[in-house]
Design a protein around this motif. Structure first.
Motif, PDB file in Angstrom:
ATOM      1  N   LEU A  55       0.827  -1.203   0.000  1.00 34.11           N
ATOM      2  CA  LEU A  55       0.000   0.000   0.000  1.00 34.11           C
ATOM      3  C   LEU A  55       0.861   1.253   0.000  1.00 34.11           C
ATOM      4  O   LEU A  55       0.575   2.210  -0.723  1.00 34.11           O
ATOM      5  N   VAL A  56       1.937   1.237   0.756  1.00 33.86           N
ATOM      6  CA  VAL A  56       2.851   2.382   0.791  1.00 33.86           C
ATOM      7  C   VAL A  56       3.515   2.578  -0.571  1.00 33.86           C
ATOM      8  O   VAL A  56       3.589   3.704  -1.087  1.00 33.86           O
ATOM      9  N   VAL A  57       3.979   1.503  -1.176  1.00 31.62           N
ATOM     10  CA  VAL A  57       4.655   1.616  -2.479  1.00 31.62           C
ATOM     11  C   VAL A  57       3.670   2.063  -3.560  1.00 31.62           C
ATOM     12  O   VAL A  57       3.980   2.958  -4.360  1.00 31.62           O
ATOM     13  N   ALA A  58       2.481   1.465  -3.598  1.00 29.67           N
ATOM     14  CA  ALA A  58       1.490   1.844  -4.616  1.00 29.67           C
ATOM     15  C   ALA A  58       1.071   3.304  -4.445  1.00 29.67           C
ATOM     16  O   ALA A  58       0.926   4.032  -5.428  1.00 29.67           O
ATOM     17  N   SER A  59       0.890   3.742  -3.200  1.00 31.34           N
ATOM     18  CA  SER A  59       0.516   5.132  -2.954  1.00 31.34           C
ATOM     19  C   SER A  59       1.676   6.081  -3.255  1.00 31.34           C
ATOM     20  O   SER A  59       1.483   7.145  -3.844  1.00 31.34           O
ATOM     21  N   GLY A  60       2.861   5.694  -2.862  1.00 25.65           N
ATOM     22  CA  GLY A  60       4.043   6.530  -3.082  1.00 25.65           C
ATOM     23  C   GLY A  60       4.430   6.662  -4.540  1.00 25.65           C
ATOM     24  O   GLY A  60       5.105   7.618  -4.930  1.00 25.65           O
ATOM     25  N   ALA A  61       3.989   5.726  -5.363  1.00 24.82           N
ATOM     26  CA  ALA A  61       4.298   5.799  -6.796  1.00 24.82           C
ATOM     27  C   ALA A  61       3.686   7.037  -7.434  1.00 24.82           C
ATOM     28  O   ALA A  61       4.147   7.486  -8.491  1.00 24.82           O
ATOM     29  N   SER A  62       2.703   7.636  -6.778  1.00 26.59           N
ATOM     30  CA  SER A  62       2.117   8.866  -7.323  1.00 26.59           C
ATOM     31  C   SER A  62       3.151   9.988  -7.395  1.00 26.59           C
ATOM     32  O   SER A  62       3.111  10.814  -8.297  1.00 26.59           O
ATOM     33  N   PHE A  63       4.099  10.000  -6.454  1.00 24.42           N
ATOM     34  CA  PHE A  63       5.175  10.998  -6.510  1.00 24.42           C
ATOM     35  C   PHE A  63       6.037  10.788  -7.750  1.00 24.42           C
ATOM     36  O   PHE A  63       6.431  11.745  -8.409  1.00 24.42           O
ATOM     37  N   ALA A  64       6.334   9.523  -8.044  1.00 22.76           N
ATOM     38  CA  ALA A  64       7.165   9.217  -9.211  1.00 22.76           C
ATOM     39  C   ALA A  64       6.452   9.603 -10.500  1.00 22.76           C
ATOM     40  O   ALA A  64       7.061  10.183 -11.399  1.00 22.76           O
ATOM     41  N   VAL A  65       5.166   9.308 -10.593  1.00 26.07           N
ATOM     42  CA  VAL A  65       4.403   9.640 -11.801  1.00 26.07           C
ATOM     43  C   VAL A  65       4.311  11.153 -11.967  1.00 26.07           C
ATOM     44  O   VAL A  65       4.475  11.684 -13.069  1.00 26.07           O
ATOM     45  N   THR A  66       4.069  11.858 -10.873  1.00 26.46           N
ATOM     46  CA  THR A  66       3.990  13.313 -10.931  1.00 26.46           C
ATOM     47  C   THR A  66       5.342  13.918 -11.294  1.00 26.46           C
ATOM     48  O   THR A  66       5.408  14.892 -12.060  1.00 26.46           O
ATOM     49  N   ALA A  67       6.404  13.338 -10.775  1.00 24.01           N
ATOM     50  CA  ALA A  67       7.747  13.855 -11.048  1.00 24.01           C
ATOM     51  C   ALA A  67       8.112  13.782 -12.524  1.00 24.01           C
ATOM     52  O   ALA A  67       8.856  14.636 -13.016  1.00 24.01           O
ATOM     53  N   VAL A  68       7.573  12.797 -13.232  1.00 27.53           N
ATOM     54  CA  VAL A  68       7.867  12.696 -14.666  1.00 27.53           C
ATOM     55  C   VAL A  68       6.851  13.458 -15.506  1.00 27.53           C
ATOM     56  O   VAL A  68       6.874  13.408 -16.728  1.00 27.53           O
ATOM     57  N   GLY A  69       5.935  14.174 -14.830  1.00 27.64           N
ATOM     58  CA  GLY A  69       5.034  15.067 -15.540  1.00 27.64           C
ATOM     59  C   GLY A  69       3.741  14.454 -16.036  1.00 27.64           C
ATOM     60  O   GLY A  69       3.128  14.973 -16.963  1.00 27.64           O
ATOM     61  N   HIS A  70       3.302  13.373 -15.428  1.00 22.09           N
ATOM     62  CA  HIS A  70       2.052  12.735 -15.850  1.00 22.09           C
ATOM     63  C   HIS A  70       1.020  12.783 -14.740  1.00 22.09           C
ATOM     64  O   HIS A  70       1.341  12.918 -13.563  1.00 22.09           O
ATOM     65  N   ASP A  71      -0.229  12.645 -15.131  1.00 28.57           N
ATOM     66  CA  ASP A  71      -1.346  12.635 -14.192  1.00 28.57           C
ATOM     67  C   ASP A  71      -1.330  11.321 -13.416  1.00 28.57           C
ATOM     68  O   ASP A  71      -1.321  10.246 -14.030  1.00 28.57           O
TER      69      ASP A  71
ATOM     70  N   GLY B 151      -5.056   2.369   6.827  1.00 27.33           N
ATOM     71  CA  GLY B 151      -4.829   2.300   5.381  1.00 27.33           C
ATOM     72  C   GLY B 151      -5.250   3.568   4.677  1.00 27.33           C
ATOM     73  O   GLY B 151      -4.548   4.080   3.807  1.00 27.33           O
ATOM     74  N   THR B 152      -6.406   4.094   5.066  1.00 26.39           N
ATOM     75  CA  THR B 152      -6.877   5.347   4.477  1.00 26.39           C
ATOM     76  C   THR B 152      -5.918   6.481   4.816  1.00 26.39           C
ATOM     77  O   THR B 152      -5.641   7.346   3.974  1.00 26.39           O
ATOM     78  N   GLY B 153      -5.388   6.467   6.027  1.00 27.45           N
ATOM     79  CA  GLY B 153      -4.406   7.481   6.431  1.00 27.45           C
ATOM     80  C   GLY B 153      -3.146   7.432   5.579  1.00 27.45           C
ATOM     81  O   GLY B 153      -2.599   8.478   5.211  1.00 27.45           O
ATOM     82  N   ILE B 154      -2.698   6.240   5.252  1.00 27.95           N
ATOM     83  CA  ILE B 154      -1.505   6.086   4.405  1.00 27.95           C
ATOM     84  C   ILE B 154      -1.758   6.680   3.025  1.00 27.95           C
ATOM     85  O   ILE B 154      -0.974   7.484   2.522  1.00 27.95           O
ATOM     86  N   VAL B 155      -2.862   6.282   2.416  1.00 27.62           N
ATOM     87  CA  VAL B 155      -3.178   6.783   1.073  1.00 27.62           C
ATOM     88  C   VAL B 155      -3.392   8.300   1.106  1.00 27.62           C
ATOM     89  O   VAL B 155      -2.887   9.025   0.251  1.00 27.62           O
ATOM     90  N   ALA B 156      -4.100   8.778   2.121  1.00 24.19           N
ATOM     91  CA  ALA B 156      -4.366  10.215   2.230  1.00 24.19           C
ATOM     92  C   ALA B 156      -3.077  11.002   2.445  1.00 24.19           C
ATOM     93  O   ALA B 156      -2.918  12.099   1.896  1.00 24.19           O
ATOM     94  N   ALA B 157      -2.155  10.468   3.235  1.00 20.55           N
ATOM     95  CA  ALA B 157      -0.886  11.158   3.483  1.00 20.55           C
ATOM     96  C   ALA B 157      -0.124  11.353   2.172  1.00 20.55           C
ATOM     97  O   ALA B 157       0.432  12.438   1.923  1.00 20.55           O
ATOM     98  N   PHE B 158      -0.084  10.331   1.339  1.00 24.62           N
ATOM     99  CA  PHE B 158       0.596  10.467   0.047  1.00 24.62           C
ATOM    100  C   PHE B 158      -0.164  11.413  -0.879  1.00 24.62           C
ATOM    101  O   PHE B 158       0.447  12.188  -1.602  1.00 24.62           O
ATOM    102  N   PHE B 159      -1.480  11.337  -0.849  1.00 26.27           N
ATOM    103  CA  PHE B 159      -2.281  12.215  -1.690  1.00 26.27           C
ATOM    104  C   PHE B 159      -2.087  13.679  -1.291  1.00 26.27           C
ATOM    105  O   PHE B 159      -1.837  14.542  -2.124  1.00 26.27           O
ATOM    106  N   LEU B 160      -2.177  13.947   0.008  1.00 28.30           N
ATOM    107  CA  LEU B 160      -2.016  15.331   0.476  1.00 28.30           C
ATOM    108  C   LEU B 160      -0.571  15.812   0.354  1.00 28.30           C
ATOM    109  O   LEU B 160      -0.326  16.985   0.128  1.00 28.30           O
ATOM    110  N   GLY B 161       0.367  14.886   0.513  1.00 27.72           N
ATOM    111  CA  GLY B 161       1.784  15.255   0.383  1.00 27.72           C
ATOM    112  C   GLY B 161       2.156  15.616  -1.045  1.00 27.72           C
ATOM    113  O   GLY B 161       3.085  16.389  -1.270  1.00 27.72           O
ATOM    114  N   ARG B 162       1.428  15.075  -1.995  1.00 31.18           N
ATOM    115  CA  ARG B 162       1.698  15.351  -3.404  1.00 31.18           C
ATOM    116  C   ARG B 162       1.106  16.679  -3.820  1.00 31.18           C
ATOM    117  O   ARG B 162       1.554  17.314  -4.749  1.00 31.18           O
ATOM    118  N   SER B 163       0.067  17.131  -3.131  1.00 29.55           N
ATOM    119  CA  SER B 163      -0.634  18.354  -3.530  1.00 29.55           C
ATOM    120  C   SER B 163       0.206  19.596  -3.344  1.00 29.55           C
ATOM    121  O   SER B 163       0.947  19.799  -2.494  1.00 29.55           O
TER     122      SER B 163
END
Length: 137
Positions: free
Chosen positions: A84-100, A125-137
């Protein structure tokens, strides 16, 4: 001997009452079925993203970020929290390369759904996903 006969009859009546009562929905009786559905949908999303990376001719960082999300989904099969941490954290990697990161979020939410179906704490679990979501914003 009569007592044994009465017990058999009572058992039979109880079995009939259980069958005559309301039947719980499939997802309540077999949460593992929803768990497998969640993984199947996550696999379809991942496959769609790999196809999109190939068809767009994306560079290797984009492919790597999508593979990271898929790796998180796969890891969650054995290690739910780490996956869950890796799947959620992958949003940083996708954003870093300029994709949605929408497809990565879909995978993370499906993993979250699966993790909760396996009896893990849904709020954590929701806290983990939310932390990555809010951290990316």
């Amino acid at each position: 001997m009569a007592a044994a006969h009465v017990d058999e009859n009572q058992t039979m009546v109880k079995a009939q009452n259980n069958q005559d009562g309301p039947v719980a929905p499939l997802w309540v009786r077999r949460p593992e079925a929803l768990h497998l559905v969640a993984y199947s949908v996550a696999a379809l999303v991942f496959t769609g993203q790999i196809v999109a990376v190939i068809l767009r001719g994306s560079d290797w960082p984009t492919a790597l970020s999508v593979l990271l999300a898929g790796g998180g989904v796969a890891l969650s099969w054995w290690r739910p929290w780490a996956g869950l941490v890796v799947a959620s954290g992958a949003s940083f990697a996708v954003t870093a390369v300029g994709h949605d990161p929408l497809s990565v979020w879909m995978m993370a939410v499906l993993v979250l759904f699966s993790v909760t179906l396996r009896g893990k704490q849904p709020l954590a679990g929701t806290g983990i996903v939310a932390a990555f979501f809010l951290g990316r914003s």
